[in-house]
Design a protein around this motif. Structure first.
Motif, short mmCIF file in Angstrom:
data_model
loop_
_atom_site.label_atom_id
_atom_site.label_comp_id
_atom_site.label_asym_id
_atom_site.label_seq_id
_atom_site.Cartn_x
_atom_site.Cartn_y
_atom_site.Cartn_z
N VAL A 25 0.84 -1.20 0.00
CA VAL A 25 0.00 0.00 0.00
C VAL A 25 0.87 1.25 0.00
O VAL A 25 0.62 2.20 -0.75
CB VAL A 25 -0.95 -0.02 1.21
N THR A 26 1.92 1.25 0.82
CA THR A 26 2.82 2.41 0.88
C THR A 26 3.49 2.64 -0.47
O THR A 26 3.56 3.78 -0.94
CB THR A 26 3.88 2.20 1.97
N LEU A 27 3.99 1.58 -1.08
CA LEU A 27 4.64 1.73 -2.38
C LEU A 27 3.65 2.18 -3.44
O LEU A 27 3.99 2.99 -4.32
CB LEU A 27 5.30 0.41 -2.81
N GLY A 28 2.42 1.71 -3.38
CA GLY A 28 1.39 2.14 -4.32
C GLY A 28 1.08 3.61 -4.18
O GLY A 28 0.98 4.34 -5.18
N VAL A 29 0.93 4.07 -2.96
CA VAL A 29 0.63 5.49 -2.72
C VAL A 29 1.80 6.37 -3.15
O VAL A 29 1.61 7.38 -3.83
CB VAL A 29 0.28 5.72 -1.23
N LEU A 30 3.01 5.99 -2.77
CA LEU A 30 4.18 6.78 -3.17
C LEU A 30 4.39 6.76 -4.67
O LEU A 30 4.77 7.77 -5.27
CB LEU A 30 5.43 6.27 -2.44
N GLY A 31 4.15 5.61 -5.30
CA GLY A 31 4.26 5.52 -6.76
C GLY A 31 3.24 6.40 -7.45
O GLY A 31 3.56 7.09 -8.43
N GLY A 32 2.01 6.41 -6.95
CA GLY A 32 0.98 7.27 -7.53
C GLY A 32 1.31 8.74 -7.35
O GLY A 32 1.13 9.54 -8.27
N HIS A 33 1.80 9.09 -6.18
CA HIS A 33 2.19 10.48 -5.93
C HIS A 33 3.33 10.90 -6.86
O HIS A 33 3.32 12.00 -7.42
CB HIS A 33 2.59 10.64 -4.47
N THR A 34 4.29 10.02 -7.02
CA THR A 34 5.41 10.32 -7.92
C THR A 34 4.93 10.49 -9.35
O THR A 34 5.36 11.43 -10.06
CB THR A 34 6.46 9.20 -7.84
N LEU A 35 4.04 9.62 -9.80
CA LEU A 35 3.51 9.72 -11.15
C LEU A 35 2.77 11.04 -11.37
O LEU A 35 2.98 11.72 -12.38
CB LEU A 35 2.58 8.54 -11.43
N THR A 37 3.19 13.83 -9.73
CA THR A 37 4.16 14.91 -9.68
C THR A 37 4.93 15.03 -10.99
O THR A 37 5.10 16.13 -11.54
CB THR A 37 5.15 14.70 -8.51
N VAL A 38 5.39 13.90 -11.52
CA VAL A 38 6.13 13.91 -12.79
C VAL A 38 5.25 14.42 -13.92
O VAL A 38 5.68 15.24 -14.74
CB VAL A 38 6.70 12.50 -13.10
N LEU A 39 4.01 13.97 -13.98
CA LEU A 39 3.11 14.43 -15.03
C LEU A 39 2.82 15.92 -14.89
O LEU A 39 2.70 16.63 -15.88
CB LEU A 39 1.80 13.63 -15.00
N GLY A 40 2.73 16.42 -13.67
CA GLY A 40 2.53 17.85 -13.44
C GLY A 40 3.72 18.66 -13.90
O GLY A 40 3.57 19.74 -14.49
N VAL A 41 4.92 18.17 -13.65
CA VAL A 41 6.13 18.88 -14.08
C VAL A 41 6.24 18.85 -15.61
O VAL A 41 6.57 19.87 -16.23
CB VAL A 41 7.39 18.24 -13.43
N LEU A 42 5.93 17.74 -16.22
CA LEU A 42 6.00 17.65 -17.67
C LEU A 42 4.95 18.51 -18.36
O LEU A 42 5.14 18.94 -19.50
CB LEU A 42 5.84 16.18 -18.12
N ASP A 43 3.86 18.79 -17.67
CA ASP A 43 2.79 19.60 -18.25
C ASP A 43 3.07 21.11 -18.13
O ASP A 43 2.40 21.90 -18.76
CB ASP A 43 1.47 19.26 -17.54
N GLU A 44 4.05 21.47 -17.32
CA GLU A 44 4.37 22.89 -17.13
C GLU A 44 4.89 23.51 -18.42
O GLU A 44 5.61 22.88 -19.20
CB GLU A 44 5.42 23.05 -16.04
N ASP A 45 4.55 24.77 -18.59
CA ASP A 45 5.06 25.54 -19.73
C ASP A 45 6.48 26.00 -19.39
O ASP A 45 6.69 26.71 -18.40
CB ASP A 45 4.16 26.75 -19.98
#
Length: 50
Positions: A25-35, A37-45
């Motif tokens: 569960v911990t790895l799933g939550v941290l993996g989702g949070h990381t995903l 975050t990465v998608l948010g950074v990639l979406d930045e102008d």
């Protein structure tokens, strides 16, 4: 029968299920949070407008 010979009863197995589930569960939550975050950074102008 082999479990009894090696000292691995059901108590040992059930005792490991809770920590294993907590780890998954911990790895799933941290993996989702990381995903997210990465998608948010990639979406930045990259160039500020303004």
């Amino acid at each position: 029968m082999l479990d009894a010979l090696h000292g691995h009863g059901q108590e040992d197995e059930s005792g490991l299920q809770a920590p294993r589930m907590a780890l998954l569960v911990t790895l799933g939550v941290l993996g989702g949070h990381t995903l997210v975050t990465v998608l948010g950074v990639l979406d930045e102008d990259p160039v500020p407008r303004g």
